[in-house]
Design a protein around this motif. Structure first.
Motif, PDB file in Angstrom:
ATOM      1  N   SER A 154       0.906  -1.356  -0.110  1.00  0.00           N
ATOM      2  CA  SER A 154      -0.052   0.046  -0.023  1.00  0.00           C
ATOM      3  C   SER A 154       0.894   1.243  -0.102  1.00  0.00           C
ATOM      4  CB  SER A 154      -1.069   0.138   1.223  1.00  0.00           C
ATOM      5  OG  SER A 154      -0.009   0.266   2.396  1.00  0.00           O
ATOM      6  N   VAL A 155       0.301   2.474  -0.311  1.00  0.00           N
ATOM      7  CA  VAL A 155       0.891   3.624  -0.234  1.00  0.00           C
ATOM      8  C   VAL A 155       1.784   3.872   1.035  1.00  0.00           C
ATOM      9  CG1 VAL A 155       0.828   6.217  -0.502  1.00  0.00           C
ATOM     10  CG2 VAL A 155      -0.165   4.653  -2.246  1.00  0.00           C
ATOM     11  N   ALA A 156       0.743   3.725   2.137  1.00  0.00           N
ATOM     12  CA  ALA A 156       1.414   3.828   3.600  1.00  0.00           C
ATOM     13  C   ALA A 156       2.437   2.843   3.861  1.00  0.00           C
ATOM     14  CB  ALA A 156       0.155   3.501   4.545  1.00  0.00           C
ATOM     15  N   GLU A 157       2.290   1.643   3.280  1.00  0.00           N
ATOM     16  CA  GLU A 157       3.367   0.741   3.460  1.00  0.00           C
ATOM     17  C   GLU A 157       4.820   1.128   2.662  1.00  0.00           C
ATOM     18  OE1 GLU A 157       1.142  -3.512   4.223  1.00  0.00           O
ATOM     19  OE2 GLU A 157       1.405  -2.935   2.043  1.00  0.00           O
ATOM     20  N   LEU A 158       4.606   1.772   1.506  1.00  0.00           N
ATOM     21  CA  LEU A 158       5.831   2.188   0.926  1.00  0.00           C
ATOM     22  C   LEU A 158       6.400   3.498   1.261  1.00  0.00           C
ATOM     23  CD1 LEU A 158       4.792   1.523  -2.874  1.00  0.00           C
ATOM     24  CD2 LEU A 158       6.773   0.811  -1.622  1.00  0.00           C
ATOM     25  N   THR A 159       5.464   4.079   1.918  1.00  0.00           N
ATOM     26  CA  THR A 159       5.924   5.277   2.568  1.00  0.00           C
ATOM     27  C   THR A 159       6.736   5.076   3.820  1.00  0.00           C
ATOM     28  OG1 THR A 159       3.974   6.639   2.126  1.00  0.00           O
ATOM     29  CG2 THR A 159       5.201   7.422   3.829  1.00  0.00           C
ATOM     30  N   LYS A 160       6.498   4.044   4.340  1.00  0.00           N
ATOM     31  CA  LYS A 160       7.368   3.276   5.672  1.00  0.00           C
ATOM     32  C   LYS A 160       8.673   2.942   5.068  1.00  0.00           C
ATOM     33  CE  LYS A 160       8.573   2.013   9.832  1.00  0.00           C
ATOM     34  NZ  LYS A 160       9.042   3.182  10.690  1.00  0.00           N
ATOM     35  N   VAL A 161       8.751   2.389   3.996  1.00  0.00           N
ATOM     36  CA  VAL A 161      10.034   1.903   3.344  1.00  0.00           C
ATOM     37  C   VAL A 161      10.816   3.169   2.876  1.00  0.00           C
ATOM     38  CG1 VAL A 161      10.873   1.055   1.148  1.00  0.00           C
ATOM     39  CG2 VAL A 161       9.127  -0.307   2.244  1.00  0.00           C
TER      40      VAL A 161
ATOM     41  N   THR B 286       6.637  13.228 -24.193  1.00  0.00           N
ATOM     42  CA  THR B 286       6.953  11.779 -24.747  1.00  0.00           C
ATOM     43  C   THR B 286       7.423  10.683 -23.790  1.00  0.00           C
ATOM     44  OG1 THR B 286       7.310  13.126 -26.756  1.00  0.00           O
ATOM     45  CG2 THR B 286       7.906  10.903 -27.121  1.00  0.00           C
ATOM     46  N   ARG B 287       8.439  10.848 -22.866  1.00  0.00           N
ATOM     47  CA  ARG B 287       8.902   9.821 -22.443  1.00  0.00           C
ATOM     48  C   ARG B 287       8.555   9.864 -20.933  1.00  0.00           C
ATOM     49  NH1 ARG B 287      12.334  11.488 -26.319  1.00  0.00           N
ATOM     50  NH2 ARG B 287      13.083  13.586 -25.092  1.00  0.00           N
ATOM     51  N   VAL B 288       7.860  10.569 -20.350  1.00  0.00           N
ATOM     52  CA  VAL B 288       7.236  10.790 -19.050  1.00  0.00           C
ATOM     53  C   VAL B 288       6.275   9.556 -18.883  1.00  0.00           C
ATOM     54  CG1 VAL B 288       6.044  11.959 -17.340  1.00  0.00           C
ATOM     55  CG2 VAL B 288       7.576  13.192 -18.967  1.00  0.00           C
ATOM     56  N   ILE B 289       6.714   8.830 -17.762  1.00  0.00           N
ATOM     57  CA  ILE B 289       5.670   7.614 -17.075  1.00  0.00           C
ATOM     58  C   ILE B 289       4.762   8.069 -16.230  1.00  0.00           C
ATOM     59  CG2 ILE B 289       5.613   5.350 -16.480  1.00  0.00           C
ATOM     60  CD1 ILE B 289       7.211   5.832 -19.158  1.00  0.00           C
ATOM     61  N   CYS B 290       5.211   8.845 -15.198  1.00  0.00           N
ATOM     62  CA  CYS B 290       4.506   9.215 -14.265  1.00  0.00           C
ATOM     63  C   CYS B 290       5.016  10.599 -13.365  1.00  0.00           C
ATOM     64  CB  CYS B 290       3.894   8.249 -13.191  1.00  0.00           C
ATOM     65  SG  CYS B 290       5.402   7.006 -12.405  1.00  0.00           S
ATOM     66  N   SER B 291       4.398  11.391 -12.898  1.00  0.00           N
ATOM     67  CA  SER B 291       4.861  12.383 -12.129  1.00  0.00           C
ATOM     68  C   SER B 291       3.792  12.777 -11.276  1.00  0.00           C
ATOM     69  CB  SER B 291       5.199  13.553 -12.907  1.00  0.00           C
ATOM     70  OG  SER B 291       4.166  14.241 -13.817  1.00  0.00           O
ATOM     71  N   ASN B 292       4.339  13.798 -10.088  1.00  0.00           N
ATOM     72  CA  ASN B 292       3.509  14.359  -9.233  1.00  0.00           C
ATOM     73  C   ASN B 292       4.131  15.741  -8.890  1.00  0.00           C
ATOM     74  OD1 ASN B 292       5.134  13.570  -7.015  1.00  0.00           O
ATOM     75  ND2 ASN B 292       4.074  11.856  -6.983  1.00  0.00           N
ATOM     76  N   GLU B 293       3.846  16.398  -7.871  1.00  0.00           N
ATOM     77  CA  GLU B 293       4.409  17.658  -7.604  1.00  0.00           C
ATOM     78  C   GLU B 293       5.682  17.563  -7.131  1.00  0.00           C
ATOM     79  OE1 GLU B 293       1.617  16.598  -3.842  1.00  0.00           O
ATOM     80  OE2 GLU B 293       1.874  16.065  -6.085  1.00  0.00           O
ATOM     81  N   HIS B 294       6.144  16.430  -6.609  1.00  0.00           N
ATOM     82  CA  HIS B 294       7.712  16.458  -6.107  1.00  0.00           C
ATOM     83  C   HIS B 294       8.701  15.357  -6.817  1.00  0.00           C
ATOM     84  CE1 HIS B 294       5.370  17.323  -1.960  1.00  0.00           C
ATOM     85  NE2 HIS B 294       6.064  18.340  -2.700  1.00  0.00           N
TER      86      HIS B 294
ATOM     87  N   VAL C 259       5.671  10.725   0.947  1.00  0.00           N
ATOM     88  CA  VAL C 259       4.312  10.227   0.683  1.00  0.00           C
ATOM     89  C   VAL C 259       4.221  10.033  -0.744  1.00  0.00           C
ATOM     90  CG1 VAL C 259       1.748  10.400   0.828  1.00  0.00           C
ATOM     91  CG2 VAL C 259       3.256  10.630   2.868  1.00  0.00           C
ATOM     92  N   THR C 260       4.613  11.311  -1.424  1.00  0.00           N
ATOM     93  CA  THR C 260       4.524  11.434  -2.898  1.00  0.00           C
ATOM     94  C   THR C 260       5.371  10.537  -3.718  1.00  0.00           C
ATOM     95  OG1 THR C 260       5.918  13.339  -2.993  1.00  0.00           O
ATOM     96  CG2 THR C 260       3.647  13.821  -2.678  1.00  0.00           C
ATOM     97  N   LEU C 261       6.565  10.213  -3.074  1.00  0.00           N
ATOM     98  CA  LEU C 261       7.552   9.144  -3.692  1.00  0.00           C
ATOM     99  C   LEU C 261       6.869   7.779  -3.608  1.00  0.00           C
ATOM    100  CD1 LEU C 261      10.135   8.462  -4.935  1.00  0.00           C
ATOM    101  CD2 LEU C 261      11.206   8.356  -2.649  1.00  0.00           C
ATOM    102  N   ALA C 262       6.297   7.605  -2.483  1.00  0.00           N
ATOM    103  CA  ALA C 262       5.742   6.207  -2.423  1.00  0.00           C
ATOM    104  C   ALA C 262       4.500   6.117  -3.564  1.00  0.00           C
ATOM    105  CB  ALA C 262       5.047   6.173  -0.973  1.00  0.00           C
ATOM    106  N   ARG C 263       3.731   7.128  -3.763  1.00  0.00           N
ATOM    107  CA  ARG C 263       2.781   7.027  -4.647  1.00  0.00           C
ATOM    108  C   ARG C 263       3.375   6.872  -6.203  1.00  0.00           C
ATOM    109  NH1 ARG C 263      -0.507  12.313  -2.261  1.00  0.00           N
ATOM    110  NH2 ARG C 263      -1.697  11.329  -0.614  1.00  0.00           N
ATOM    111  N   LEU C 264       4.650   7.628  -6.212  1.00  0.00           N
ATOM    112  CA  LEU C 264       4.866   7.442  -7.640  1.00  0.00           C
ATOM    113  C   LEU C 264       5.639   6.047  -7.874  1.00  0.00           C
ATOM    114  CD1 LEU C 264       6.702   9.604  -9.847  1.00  0.00           C
ATOM    115  CD2 LEU C 264       8.075   7.920  -9.086  1.00  0.00           C
ATOM    116  N   LEU C 265       6.233   5.514  -6.816  1.00  0.00           N
ATOM    117  CA  LEU C 265       7.082   4.355  -6.965  1.00  0.00           C
ATOM    118  C   LEU C 265       5.784   2.969  -7.030  1.00  0.00           C
ATOM    119  CD1 LEU C 265       9.844   4.511  -4.138  1.00  0.00           C
ATOM    120  CD2 LEU C 265      10.001   4.553  -6.525  1.00  0.00           C
ATOM    121  N   LYS C 266       4.898   3.250  -6.453  1.00  0.00           N
ATOM    122  CA  LYS C 266       3.742   2.128  -6.650  1.00  0.00           C
ATOM    123  C   LYS C 266       3.122   2.203  -8.130  1.00  0.00           C
ATOM    124  CE  LYS C 266      -0.590   0.510  -4.873  1.00  0.00           C
ATOM    125  NZ  LYS C 266       0.004  -0.834  -4.427  1.00  0.00           N
ATOM    126  N   GLU C 267       2.969   3.243  -8.508  1.00  0.00           N
ATOM    127  CA  GLU C 267       2.408   3.512  -9.883  1.00  0.00           C
ATOM    128  C   GLU C 267       3.505   2.758 -10.937  1.00  0.00           C
ATOM    129  OE1 GLU C 267       1.134   6.944 -13.313  1.00  0.00           O
ATOM    130  OE2 GLU C 267       0.859   7.195 -11.070  1.00  0.00           O
TER     131      GLU C 267
END
Length: 351
Positions: free
Chosen positions: A123-130, A210-218, A253-261
Motif C-alpha cells: 500500500s502507499v502507507a507501507e511504501l511510505t514506511k519503506v 513523450t518519455r514521461v511515465i508518471c509524475s506528481n508535484e515532487h 508520501v508522494t514518492l511512495a505513490r510514484l513508486l507504486k504506480e
C-alpha cells in the motif's frame, strides 16, 4: 518518434557515455536464450526464509516479529568497519597496481513482513514506511560515511538470492566510480549554466511528455533519452533535493505513490513480477558545494520482449558501448499504456 527511426547514438549527459540505438533490429526473430518466468504465488510467510519475522538467519541471529520494515547489518556484507590495512598505497609503489583500503557498512532492508508482497503490491502507507526507513538509515550512515547507496535487486534474473522483498544499503567513505563520473559531469554543466543538469533535464522532459511515465508535484519518472536497458527509467526529484536525507515526510508520501504506480506499470507490461536493479544516487556528504547535484534513482530492468526474454549486455556492449533495439520513445509508450491497477488485483476483480 519518426525522427529517431534510424540508427543513431545518444549521449548520457550524466556520465558522458554513449548508447547505440538500432530501432530496426527490434523486429528480428528471436532464437536466443529464454528465462523461466516466475508465476508461482508466494505465501505471506515461509518457515525457512531467513528474512521472515521470527525466523533464524544464517548466522543464527533471530529476526524480531516485525510489523512493517526491518533493517539489520548484512550477515555477509561486502564492506565492514574494520580493514586489515588502514593506509592507502600501491603495491611496490607501482602505479599499475594501485589499491586502497575500503571500509564501510552493509545493511539489509526488509520492505514488509509479508513474504509475498513486492513493491507494487504494498500500500502507499507501507511504501511510505519503506521510504522513511531509507531516509532514517541514510541519515545515520551519512553521519559516518560520505557515500550511501540505497538499492534493490528484484528477481532471480538479477541475482537476488532471497525472494522475500528487500533492498540493501551500502555506505563507505570512498567515492564510487558512478558517483565520481556523475559528479564531474553535473559540476561541469552547472559551471556552464548555473542550474543543475537534472533540474533542466526533467523540466524539458515534462514539457515534452513523450518519455514521461508518471509524475506528481515532487517527483517524475521518465524513460531517459539515453536509456541503455529496454525499459530503463529515471526517477528525479523536481525540487532542490540533493541527498536522500533531505526527503521530507511530504516527499516520502508522494514518492511512495510514484513508486507504486511505476512498479505496477512494470509488472503489467508482461503480467509478471518485473525484475530490475534499482538504486538512488545522492550527493556525497563531503562536498564543499553540492549545488550541482539532484537526487535521483535508476531502474534497470532486463526484460526485452516478454517475461522470458532478457536483454544480455554482452559482445559489443561489453567491448564498445551500450546498444539498444527498443527506442526510449517506444519503451515509454508501452509503459504509458500499462495499467496502474496491478494485474493480480485486476484478476481478482479489485480496484
Amino acid at each position: 518518434m519518426s525522427e529517431f527511426e534510424y540508427t543513431h547514438r545518444r549521449k548520457n549527459p550524466l556520465t558522458g557515455d554513449w548508447v547505440l540505438v538500432s530501432p530496426h533490429r527490434n523486429n528480428r526473430p528471436w532464437l536466443g536464450a529464454t528465462e523461466q518466468a516466475s508465476t508461482e504465488s508466494l505465501p505471506s510467510y515461509v518457515e525457512d526464509c531467513p528474512l521472515c519475522p521470527g525466523n533464524n538467519r544464517a548466522n543464527d541471529a533471530k529476526n524480531p516479529d516485525y510489523q512493517d520494515t526491518f533493517v539489520f547489518v548484512n550477515d555477509f556484507g561486502a564492506l565492514n568497519s574494520q580493514t586489515t590495512k588502514e593506509s592507502n598505497g600501491s603495491a611496490a609503489d607501482d602505479e599499475l597496481f594501485t589499491f586502497e583500503a575500503a571500509r564501510g557498512e552493509c545493511r539489509v532492508v526488509c520492505f514488509s513482513p509479508d513474504h509475498s508482497k513486492t513493491m507494487p503490491q504494498l500500500s502507499v502507507a507501507e511504501l511510505t514506511k519503506v521510504v522513511t526507513t531509507w531516509r532514517e538509515n541514510y541519515l545515520e550512515l551519512a553521519s559516518t560515511y560520505a557515500n550511501v547507496h540505497i538499492f534493490e535487486n528484484k528477481g532471480e534474473i538479477m541475482g537476488c538470492s532471497q525472494p522475500h522483498p528487500h533492498g540493501q544499503i551500502w555506505a563507505h567513505q570512498h567515492t564510487s566510480s558512478e558517483i565520481s563520473k556523475k559528479g564531474s559531469h553535473q559540476a561541469a554543466y552547472y559551471g556552464r549554466h548555473q542550474t543543475p543538469l537534472l533540474a533542466n533535464y526533467i523540466d524539458k522532459e515534462l514539457a515534452d511528455g513523450t518519455r514521461v511515465i508518471c509524475s506528481n508535484e515532487h517527483w517524475a519518472a521518465v524513460v531517459p533519452f539515453w536509456a541503455a536497458w529496454p525499459f530503463e527509467t529515471l526517477v528525479v526529484a523536481r525540487q532542490d533535493i540533493r541527498q536522500f536525507g533531505q526527503v521530507s515526510d511530504e516527499h516520502a508520501v508522494t514518492l511512495a505513490r510514484l513508486l507504486k504506480e511505476l512498479t505496477t506499470r512494470y509488472d503489467n507490461v508482461f503480467n509478471c513480477s518485473f525484475p530490475y536493479s534499482m538504486g538512488w544516487h545522492s550527493a556525497p556528504t563531503n562536498l564543499a558545494d553540492d549545488s550541482h547535484w539532484r537526487l535521483h534513482a535508476h531502474f534497470y530492468p532486463p526484460l526485452l520482449r516478454s517475461a522470458t526474454v532478457k536483454k544480455h549486455m554482452v559482445g559489443y556492449e561489453m567491448l564498445a558501448e551500450s546498444q539498444r533495439d527498443l527506442s526510449a520513445e517506444t519503451a515509454a509508450a508501452i509503459l504509458q499504456k500499462a495499467s496502474t491497477t496491478h494485474y493480480k488485483q485486476a484478476a481478482q476483480g479489485k480496484d
